[in-house]
Design a protein around this motif. Sequence first.
Motif, short mmCIF file in Angstrom:
data_model
loop_
_atom_site.label_atom_id
_atom_site.label_comp_id
_atom_site.label_asym_id
_atom_site.label_seq_id
_atom_site.Cartn_x
_atom_site.Cartn_y
_atom_site.Cartn_z
N PRO A 133 0.83 -1.22 0.00
CA PRO A 133 0.00 0.00 0.00
C PRO A 133 0.86 1.26 0.00
O PRO A 133 2.03 1.24 0.39
N ASP A 134 0.24 2.32 -0.43
CA ASP A 134 0.95 3.60 -0.55
C ASP A 134 0.92 4.34 0.78
O ASP A 134 0.24 5.35 0.94
N ASN A 135 1.64 3.81 1.78
CA ASN A 135 1.78 4.50 3.07
C ASN A 135 3.05 3.98 3.75
O ASN A 135 3.69 3.07 3.27
N ASP A 136 3.38 4.60 4.86
CA ASP A 136 4.63 4.26 5.54
C ASP A 136 4.43 3.34 6.74
O ASP A 136 5.30 3.24 7.60
N SER A 137 3.28 2.64 6.81
CA SER A 137 2.99 1.80 7.96
C SER A 137 3.32 0.33 7.72
O SER A 137 3.00 -0.52 8.55
N VAL A 138 3.94 0.03 6.60
CA VAL A 138 4.33 -1.35 6.31
C VAL A 138 5.79 -1.56 6.69
O VAL A 138 6.68 -0.88 6.19
N ASP A 143 2.46 -7.12 7.61
CA ASP A 143 1.71 -5.86 7.57
C ASP A 143 0.96 -5.71 6.26
O ASP A 143 -0.15 -5.14 6.22
N ILE A 144 1.53 -6.22 5.18
CA ILE A 144 0.86 -6.10 3.88
C ILE A 144 -0.46 -6.87 3.90
O ILE A 144 -1.50 -6.36 3.45
N PHE A 145 -0.44 -8.08 4.41
CA PHE A 145 -1.67 -8.89 4.47
C PHE A 145 -2.69 -8.27 5.42
O PHE A 145 -3.90 -8.27 5.14
N PRO A 156 -9.58 1.64 8.90
CA PRO A 156 -8.30 2.35 8.80
C PRO A 156 -7.20 1.64 9.59
O PRO A 156 -7.47 0.82 10.46
N VAL A 157 -5.96 1.96 9.28
CA VAL A 157 -4.82 1.44 10.02
C VAL A 157 -4.71 2.19 11.35
O VAL A 157 -4.80 3.42 11.38
N SER A 158 -4.56 1.45 12.45
CA SER A 158 -4.44 2.09 13.76
C SER A 158 -3.13 2.84 13.86
O SER A 158 -2.13 2.47 13.24
N ALA A 159 -3.14 3.87 14.67
CA ALA A 159 -1.92 4.66 14.89
C ALA A 159 -0.91 3.83 15.68
O ALA A 159 -1.30 2.95 16.45
N ARG A 160 0.36 4.09 15.49
CA ARG A 160 1.40 3.35 16.20
C ARG A 160 1.31 3.65 17.70
O ARG A 160 1.13 4.80 18.11
#
Length: 541
Positions: A133-138, A143-145, A156-160
């Motif tokens: 995905p086009d973000n910096d959370s991977v 994480d991709i799956f 949405p992806v949870s915040a770190r």
Amino acid sequence: MVGVALTLILLLGSCQRERTISFNDDIRPILNDKCLRCHGGVRASGGFSLLFETDAFDTTDSGRPAIVRGNHAKSTLYQRLIETDPELRMPHESAPLSEIDIEKIATWIDEGAVWEEHWAYLPPQQIETPSIPDNDSVHNAIDIFVQEALKDKGLPVSARADTLTLIRRLYLDLLGLPPGSDELTKIEGTLAKDGWDSLIDTLLTSPHFGESWASLWLDLARYADTKGYEKDSNREIWRYRDWVIQAFNDDMPFDQFTIEQLAGDMLPNPTEDQLIATAFHRNAIANDEGGTDDEEFRVASVIDRVNTTYEVWQGATMSCVQCHSHPYDPFRHKDYYTSMAYFNNVVDRDLYNEQPKLLSYADETSAYVAEQVQWINEHLPEPYDLELNPNMHTTFQSLLDSLDYTYLEAEEFQVSGNYIELIWPDLDMVWQVMDSNWIKFESIDFTDVESLGFYAATALNHAGDISIHLDSLNSEAIGRVKVTRTGTWDGWQGSRPSHDLVKEFVTEIQPVSGVHDVYFRFWLGDTYIQHLFYLDRIFFY
């Protein structure tokens, strides 16, 4: 000829087209939910079972197979699903299948009724990794799956999480305990310098790592410090617990971890640790209550070992197959007893003092015990022959009394040594019950045995008699021993008398040959009793 060729081309095209229905994904769930209660491992109504492929396509009681590959219309299975007569329609006496499910079954049959192995027994297949995905959370492939699944669900992806939360999670995951407040402050200050890898390595080398993760395995191994059943008496098996902890801390390979627990004693020249590992299957509960049938509970332990092995290593509820072929997993009734035959070769019995035993000590004690045993053997007077040196018993007892006798207690029956091998020639002797009016020893070789003896302690002038029987409590006694006063109650220390109160009692027996089970029955007058004395170290010589 042209017509025949065209027909062959059409057939080949039909066989090669991609299937749209998967047996495991689409058909097996329907059969498990709607059909197997009548056509599975427990029952095969009409001679039709859907548990195994060979059964599903075999001839039924009607003389025909219920499934005709490639033609749903000729398949009795499909015909019964759409039958209008409620007495003939399947599932019998239940709601009919939905049109969607019936269509799936019809399509599956037309596509060749391809039978797939149970998903749990198929080797994993390499799958295509989703696009990044086009973000910096991977940060890794997992994480991709995860993000692909979140995207499909519109989440949405949870915040770190913050640093302190991540540290706490790491501790709980690896050690099972959160860090202390002082420790947290110290870690947070060094993370920037050394990074997460250093902290993870530190936790992985902690002895608490093995303690935390071993607890999960010990639950699977049904580990307990007691035997279960009626008295739930003590069981000394903590060395196995420590072995599991150490295996996790040493990062033992799983194949070695498996072999040593299931067959450590069958390895060439097994080490003490490998023998300790086999205690995985000595955790079966044991019923040593007086009056229980030994064979019944011995078999119960064997059954427990079969069930536990399959449940732990295969994730399969093998206990179902004890009574019938498995209704969901690919195990036939015969498979259970094939496996049971393997475990039925063990020599332990459902007895008070189970055998075989590995008598061991903590590391700091074992060397000391070995020194004591060596010292005793070196100080025993020659000759070792009891007929030539009848005072050997007294000599040995005096040597024991001069040492720390507590540590040598476990050695009395099984340690290797000149005198001990002479006095206790049969290392398979086992107690039957201690709370009853009789005790049993198994498979005693009576070659050259002329008398029996034991040590006992009692404060009663006449605590009772012991009659000795071969192979049955009801057989004629071959000897009888009277137990008389050895001292006062003041000499008892906890549950054991002091050594100077333990006296030897000996009786000659009628001539006997061969190997026999020996029963000791306790009497007071003409009445059976639970013995009113402390009984220790029975000898056959």
